[in-house]
Each structure stands twice: as structure tokens, then as C-alpha cells.
Design an enzyme around this catalytic site. Sequence first.
Site, short mmCIF file in Angstrom:
data_model
loop_
_atom_site.label_atom_id
_atom_site.label_comp_id
_atom_site.label_asym_id
_atom_site.label_seq_id
_atom_site.Cartn_x
_atom_site.Cartn_y
_atom_site.Cartn_z
N LYS A 114 1.65 11.68 11.10
CA LYS A 114 0.39 10.87 11.44
C LYS A 114 -0.13 11.11 12.66
CE LYS A 114 1.13 7.46 7.78
NZ LYS A 114 1.22 5.83 7.39
N LYS A 196 1.73 15.58 -0.70
CA LYS A 196 2.13 14.11 -1.41
C LYS A 196 0.79 13.46 -1.73
CE LYS A 196 2.49 10.33 0.93
NZ LYS A 196 2.78 9.05 1.72
N LYS A 199 -3.06 7.48 -0.90
CA LYS A 199 -4.28 6.60 -1.06
C LYS A 199 -5.21 6.64 0.13
CE LYS A 199 -1.51 2.44 -0.26
NZ LYS A 199 -0.46 2.67 0.46
P1 TYM Z 1 3.18 3.01 1.31
O1 TYM Z 1 2.28 1.83 1.28
O2 TYM Z 1 2.89 4.24 2.04
O3 TYM Z 1 3.53 3.41 -0.33
C1 TYM Z 1 4.25 2.23 -1.15
C2 TYM Z 1 5.44 3.09 -2.15
O4 TYM Z 1 4.75 4.05 -2.83
C3 TYM Z 1 5.54 5.30 -2.55
N1 TYM Z 1 4.52 6.42 -2.59
C4 TYM Z 1 4.89 7.58 -3.44
N2 TYM Z 1 5.74 7.77 -4.33
C5 TYM Z 1 5.62 8.87 -4.92
N3 TYM Z 1 4.78 9.84 -4.85
C6 TYM Z 1 3.52 9.34 -3.94
N4 TYM Z 1 2.84 10.33 -3.90
C7 TYM Z 1 3.61 8.26 -3.29
N5 TYM Z 1 3.16 7.77 -2.17
C8 TYM Z 1 3.48 6.54 -2.08
C9 TYM Z 1 6.14 5.13 -1.08
O5 TYM Z 1 7.18 6.05 -0.99
C10 TYM Z 1 6.46 3.57 -0.97
O6 TYM Z 1 7.65 3.38 -1.80
N6 TYM Z 1 6.54 2.07 4.90
C11 TYM Z 1 6.21 1.85 3.45
C12 TYM Z 1 5.81 0.32 3.26
C13 TYM Z 1 7.01 -0.37 3.63
C14 TYM Z 1 8.35 -0.66 3.06
C15 TYM Z 1 9.05 -1.77 3.88
C16 TYM Z 1 8.82 -0.09 2.12
C17 TYM Z 1 6.72 -1.48 4.79
N7 TYM Z 1 8.26 -2.01 4.89
C18 TYM Z 1 10.25 -2.01 3.70
C19 TYM Z 1 10.10 -0.46 1.85
C20 TYM Z 1 10.92 -1.40 2.79
C21 TYM Z 1 4.88 2.68 2.95
O7 TYM Z 1 4.24 3.04 3.72
O8 TYM Z 1 4.64 2.64 1.61
#
Ligand code: TYM
Length: 334
Positions: A114, A196, A199
Site C-alpha cells: 500500500k 487478490k 474492493k
Molecule cells: P478488509 O476490509 O480489507 O477485508 C475484510 C475481510 O475480508 C477478507 N478479504 C478476502 N478474503 C479472501 N479473498 C479476498 N480477495 C479478500 N479480500 C478481503 C480480509 O482478509 C478480511 O478478513 N484489516 C482488516 C480489517 C480489520 C480487522 C481488525 C480484521 C480491522 N481490525 C481486527 C480482523 C481483526 C481489513 O482490512 O479487512
Amino acid sequence: MEKRKIAYSAIQPSGTFTIGNYFGALKNWVKLQDDFDCLFCIANLHAITVPQVAAELRKRTYESYALLLATGINPEESLVYVQSEVPAHSELCWLLNCTTYMGELSRMTQYKDKSQRQGKNIRVGLFDYPVLMAADILLYQANIVPVGEDQKQHVELCRDIAERFNNTYGNTFTLPEPYFGLAGKKINSLQTPTKKMSKSDDNVNSYVSLLDNKDTIIRKFKRAVTDSDNRIIYDRENKPGISNLIEIYSCVTDKDNDQIEKEFEGVGYGDFKLAVGESVANHLEDLQIRYKEFLADKSYLDKMMKQGAETAQSVAYRTLSKARRRLGIIEIKK
Ligand code: TYM
């Protein structure tokens, strides 16, 4: 009765959720509700580590909350809340900042990716992102963290931070483990199937949003990039496009790769893409109806958000207070 273990996870309201989010994380969240005490968070403080338009972020926070409920997360059973409503997250993040090493954060692959994209003026928040995530998880003494594969490194770092804190200051935090479903922990882009699905991708054809209509979903799958050997076989290395479609189909149907290969033996790519597109579109139909209903009922969303925040605050405060005491931060009785 035996005390249930705690599952904690969060999602950023940084765009409409994709089928990557759904199959990688949200679908597992829904299932875990049967066996765990669950907490799910809309991570709006994480979202501002990259530029956001204020009015859009506000709107998407509501939409994201409604979308979580539409997937089947029950806010009467699980705690569903918005991160910024619980100030303990920011405070514990600061306390943990004071025990986390620069070297640890510099090694995070998501930060490396990023920050490269952000160019010259890299924000401190982006660098510190995993510490806020550790604070999220540790505040609720979570045992498991259901996430997609891209978040595994962050959960492992959280565990390291917690372990060091416990060893240095006395036992304070539960050590969490990442949790993955059988399929779907990494759903890839339909246009660059080695990358990956995200969104925030500029190319809308690379992802399927949970709110795309049936025609759009089918069109995106028809355009999915694949190889030209015309055999439907799971081989991530040599056939990333087809393997990704098999993985998506597996998530929808709960069939394994062998079953899917047999089902589509001798079938051409065009027909296979159509079958995957239709299965995804049908799977999302009910979710989309429920989403509209939840979003239209703003007073219900407000009520649930308020209730979620109040409960989360009281749980989080207990851990925060313990961490403060361990570090020698005074708490004056009011
Ligand atoms: P975020 O918002 O990017 O994504 C949310 C969840 O979706 C999963 N994910 C995927 N899984 C499979 N294939 C994909 N292409 C894909 N894209 C996204 C992510 O692994 C995630 O589980 N940092 C985290 C948010 C967060 C969080 C936390 C998670 C903030 N605090 C505490 C767990 C615990 C994030 O950016 O997710």
C-alpha cells in the site's frame, strides 16, 4: 455450561464488499455465530489510513452495517458495532505503539504494497494500521480471528505483540489465532487472477460486489481472464484464472475441487463461466433483498449501532483498564 470461546473480526467500510470479503470472511462469521461468542466491527478508523471523502465514508459506514446484517449476522446474538464509537481502540493502540517495534511494522507485506501505491507522502496511520488492528482484537480477549489469508500476517503480529506485553508486564491479553474456512481464503481478481480481489481496485471488472445485479455478475464472469487450454482443472500455479473460478464455485456450492472438475469435464470455458456467474448471482439474491430492507430501516440500524457500541465499550474498557494499570497509568476515581 462451558464458556464459549470468543471470535472477533472487522471489515473496513472502504467500498461495497466483494465476493472476496464474503467468501473469505463474512460467510465464516455467519457460521461461527452458532459456536462462539462473536464480535464484528466496522473498522472506520482503519479506512482513513488512505484518503476518504467524508460524506461517502459516513454513508458507507451505514451501508456496511446493513450489509453485515444482510449476510446473516444477527446483532441480537453477536455484537456488531462501529470502531470509532469505542474510544478504547485508539487508546489501546497508543499503549501498544509503545511496545511495538518499527522493524516489525516495516515487515508487513500489506504496508509495503500500500505504501508503494501511496507514493511520496506515506501516512503514519498506514504504517501503524496493524497496531490498531491488534488493539481491536486484544480488547475483546479474542481466541480466534476469522479473516482471509491477506490478514494472516497481521493476526500473527497481534499475537507477538500480546505475548511480549504479557511477558513484560504480566498476563493481560488472550493470544489469538487466525481462522480460515475450507475454501475462499484468497479469492483473486477476475482480471489479474494472480492478485487478490479487492474492493478498492480501479478496474470494476476485476471484482464482483455483493450488490452487483445478475446481468453485471454474469458479464463480469464471462470476461474473466483465463488461459486457453480449455480444461477445467484446479492448478493454481499454471491455471490461476480457472482455479480461481473453481474456488469461487466451491464456495457457493460447498463442492470440493474433484467434484467440480468431474461436473465440468468436457465443458467449454464459456459455459463454465456462465455456470459460475449464475450460481453466484443466485446465491446473492436473498442477501440483496435483505440489504435493501435493512438499509431502509435507519432507526433499527441506529438502535443496533447504539446498543452494539454500549456493550462493546463496557467489554473493551475492562481490558483497557487492566493494560493501563500494568503500564503504571493512573486512573483517578471520579
Ligand atoms: P478488509 O476490509 O480489507 O477485508 C475484510 C475481510 O475480508 C477478507 N478479504 C478476502 N478474503 C479472501 N479473498 C479476498 N480477495 C479478500 N479480500 C478481503 C480480509 O482478509 C478480511 O478478513 N484489516 C482488516 C480489517 C480489520 C480487522 C481488525 C480484521 C480491522 N481490525 C481486527 C480482523 C481483526 C481489513 O482490512 O479487512
